[in-house]
Design a protein around this motif. Sequence first.
Motif, PDB file in Angstrom:
ATOM      1  N   GLY A  75       7.655   3.155  85.084  1.00  0.00           N
ATOM      2  CA  GLY A  75       7.384   3.941  86.288  1.00  0.00           C
ATOM      3  C   GLY A  75       7.935   3.405  87.591  1.00  0.00           C
ATOM      4  N   TRP A  76       8.779   2.393  87.564  1.00  0.00           N
ATOM      5  CA  TRP A  76       9.157   1.741  88.813  1.00  0.00           C
ATOM      6  C   TRP A  76      10.055   2.570  89.725  1.00  0.00           C
ATOM      7  CZ3 TRP A  76       6.905  -1.646  91.633  1.00  0.00           C
ATOM      8  CH2 TRP A  76       5.920  -2.433  91.027  1.00  0.00           C
ATOM      9  N   LYS A  77      10.712   3.562  89.215  1.00  0.00           N
ATOM     10  CA  LYS A  77      11.522   4.413  90.100  1.00  0.00           C
ATOM     11  C   LYS A  77      10.638   5.240  91.036  1.00  0.00           C
ATOM     12  CE  LYS A  77      15.663   5.030  87.247  1.00  0.00           C
ATOM     13  NZ  LYS A  77      15.800   3.786  86.723  1.00  0.00           N
ATOM     14  N   PHE A 105      12.738  -3.782  90.803  1.00  0.00           N
ATOM     15  CA  PHE A 105      12.294  -3.090  92.021  1.00  0.00           C
ATOM     16  C   PHE A 105      12.440  -4.013  93.234  1.00  0.00           C
ATOM     17  CE2 PHE A 105       9.086  -1.932  95.148  1.00  0.00           C
ATOM     18  CZ  PHE A 105       9.255  -0.556  95.264  1.00  0.00           C
ATOM     19  N   LEU A 106      11.998  -5.266  93.111  1.00  0.00           N
ATOM     20  CA  LEU A 106      12.132  -6.213  94.224  1.00  0.00           C
ATOM     21  C   LEU A 106      13.604  -6.426  94.570  1.00  0.00           C
ATOM     22  CD1 LEU A 106       9.450  -8.966  93.443  1.00  0.00           C
ATOM     23  CD2 LEU A 106       9.264  -7.008  95.006  1.00  0.00           C
ATOM     24  N   ALA A 107      14.450  -6.497  93.537  1.00  0.00           N
ATOM     25  CA  ALA A 107      15.891  -6.678  93.762  1.00  0.00           C
ATOM     26  C   ALA A 107      16.477  -5.481  94.510  1.00  0.00           C
ATOM     27  CB  ALA A 107      16.611  -6.883  92.436  1.00  0.00           C
ATOM     28  N   ASP A 113      17.297 -11.035  97.595  1.00  0.00           N
ATOM     29  CA  ASP A 113      18.665 -11.326  98.026  1.00  0.00           C
ATOM     30  C   ASP A 113      18.876 -12.768  98.470  1.00  0.00           C
ATOM     31  OD1 ASP A 113      19.393  -8.745  97.448  1.00  0.00           O
ATOM     32  OD2 ASP A 113      19.487  -8.073  99.540  1.00  0.00           O
ATOM     33  N   GLU A 114      17.886 -13.371  99.096  1.00  0.00           N
ATOM     34  CA  GLU A 114      18.064 -14.689  99.707  1.00  0.00           C
ATOM     35  C   GLU A 114      17.326 -15.817  98.995  1.00  0.00           C
ATOM     36  OE1 GLU A 114      20.206 -14.969 102.219  1.00  0.00           O
ATOM     37  OE2 GLU A 114      20.521 -12.800 102.192  1.00  0.00           O
ATOM     38  N   ILE A 115      16.699 -15.545  97.860  1.00  0.00           N
ATOM     39  CA  ILE A 115      15.918 -16.587  97.172  1.00  0.00           C
ATOM     40  C   ILE A 115      16.337 -16.705  95.712  1.00  0.00           C
ATOM     41  CG2 ILE A 115      13.904 -16.283  98.684  1.00  0.00           C
ATOM     42  CD1 ILE A 115      12.580 -14.760  96.281  1.00  0.00           C
ATOM     43  N   PRO A 116      16.163 -17.890  95.126  1.00  0.00           N
ATOM     44  CA  PRO A 116      16.401 -18.014  93.680  1.00  0.00           C
ATOM     45  C   PRO A 116      15.438 -17.094  92.928  1.00  0.00           C
ATOM     46  CG  PRO A 116      16.246 -20.175  94.707  1.00  0.00           C
ATOM     47  CD  PRO A 116      15.810 -19.173  95.735  1.00  0.00           C
ATOM     48  N   HIS A 117      15.955 -16.417  91.892  1.00  0.00           N
ATOM     49  CA  HIS A 117      15.154 -15.442  91.146  1.00  0.00           C
ATOM     50  C   HIS A 117      15.773 -15.196  89.780  1.00  0.00           C
ATOM     51  CE1 HIS A 117      18.350 -13.132  93.086  1.00  0.00           C
ATOM     52  NE2 HIS A 117      18.281 -12.346  92.012  1.00  0.00           N
ATOM     53  N   THR A 118      15.048 -14.449  88.970  1.00  0.00           N
ATOM     54  CA  THR A 118      15.562 -13.982  87.697  1.00  0.00           C
ATOM     55  C   THR A 118      15.172 -12.525  87.523  1.00  0.00           C
ATOM     56  OG1 THR A 118      15.831 -14.564  85.358  1.00  0.00           O
ATOM     57  CG2 THR A 118      13.587 -14.680  86.248  1.00  0.00           C
ATOM     58  N   GLY A 119      15.512 -11.987  86.388  1.00  0.00           N
ATOM     59  CA  GLY A 119      15.195 -10.601  86.040  1.00  0.00           C
ATOM     60  C   GLY A 119      15.667 -10.377  84.614  1.00  0.00           C
ATOM     61  N   ASN A 120      15.777  -9.137  84.220  1.00  0.00           N
ATOM     62  CA  ASN A 120      16.151  -8.861  82.835  1.00  0.00           C
ATOM     63  C   ASN A 120      17.541  -9.375  82.497  1.00  0.00           C
ATOM     64  OD1 ASN A 120      13.668  -7.809  82.317  1.00  0.00           O
ATOM     65  ND2 ASN A 120      14.280  -5.689  82.611  1.00  0.00           N
ATOM     66  N   LYS A 126      22.453  -5.394  88.442  1.00  0.00           N
ATOM     67  CA  LYS A 126      23.582  -4.706  89.073  1.00  0.00           C
ATOM     68  C   LYS A 126      23.578  -3.208  88.746  1.00  0.00           C
ATOM     69  CE  LYS A 126      26.764  -8.627  89.158  1.00  0.00           C
ATOM     70  NZ  LYS A 126      28.002  -9.193  88.564  1.00  0.00           N
ATOM     71  N   GLU A 127      23.201  -2.886  87.495  1.00  0.00           N
ATOM     72  CA  GLU A 127      23.205  -1.483  87.077  1.00  0.00           C
ATOM     73  C   GLU A 127      22.025  -0.697  87.632  1.00  0.00           C
ATOM     74  OE1 GLU A 127      23.130   1.253  83.014  1.00  0.00           O
ATOM     75  OE2 GLU A 127      23.503  -0.904  82.843  1.00  0.00           O
ATOM     76  N   PHE A 128      20.818  -1.293  87.580  1.00  0.00           N
ATOM     77  CA  PHE A 128      19.608  -0.539  87.916  1.00  0.00           C
ATOM     78  C   PHE A 128      19.053  -0.825  89.311  1.00  0.00           C
ATOM     79  CE2 PHE A 128      19.762  -0.520  83.276  1.00  0.00           C
ATOM     80  CZ  PHE A 128      19.691   0.853  83.056  1.00  0.00           C
ATOM     81  N   ALA A 129      19.697  -1.711  90.041  1.00  0.00           N
ATOM     82  CA  ALA A 129      19.321  -1.985  91.435  1.00  0.00           C
ATOM     83  C   ALA A 129      20.600  -1.979  92.268  1.00  0.00           C
ATOM     84  CB  ALA A 129      18.588  -3.319  91.538  1.00  0.00           C
ATOM     85  N   PRO A 130      21.168  -0.794  92.519  1.00  0.00           N
ATOM     86  CA  PRO A 130      22.469  -0.723  93.185  1.00  0.00           C
ATOM     87  C   PRO A 130      22.504  -1.329  94.584  1.00  0.00           C
ATOM     88  CG  PRO A 130      21.529   1.480  92.868  1.00  0.00           C
ATOM     89  CD  PRO A 130      20.645   0.519  92.156  1.00  0.00           C
TER      90      PRO A 130
END
Length: 190
Positions: A75-77, A105-107, A113-120, A126-130
Amino acid sequence: MKKEVLIFISNGYADWEAGYLSAELNKPESEYKVKTVSLNSDNVQSMGGFTVIPDYTIDSLPAQFEMLILIGGTGWKDNSAITPVIESCIQNRTPIAAICDASTFLAEHGYLDEIPHTGNSLDYLKEFAPNYKGHANFLEKQTVSSDDIITANGTAALEFTREVLKKLKVIPVEQIDGWYTFFKNGFYQE
């Protein structure tokens, strides 16, 4: 009085991503209790079919809570209404923990943008957070804890729980690491 940790849920939330975490935080000896929050007061159904009546809506949040946990799912969209709550947490330095598509969603909204992070995965972001611009800060790790934001990929429910438990200092680190090893490896080796 127990301190509240809020878990944001919306229809299609990934119930397993909150399972270990909510069980540990809600133990009788814990100084924390989990409360759910949703966009409105309607029942919320998880991907696994659990129906939950939210404790709070985004318009009726308590004045004080210790962390906002954003659970992944389908449901994040449709969850952009949570953005003012995220903004308030960042302003007040209330920790946020996000897993799976909650990290996406955060991305998408510039929070990573400015902090170290991860995701799927970087390609997934790049694809789902344009609108994502944090490529240089992406780490290929199960979880990343950066200041007041914890991120995790969708395969990291145990690691996510471990990082949140450490951030909240629920029990001593050695016990958290022992808990993680036990659940990661089990009683018996396959």
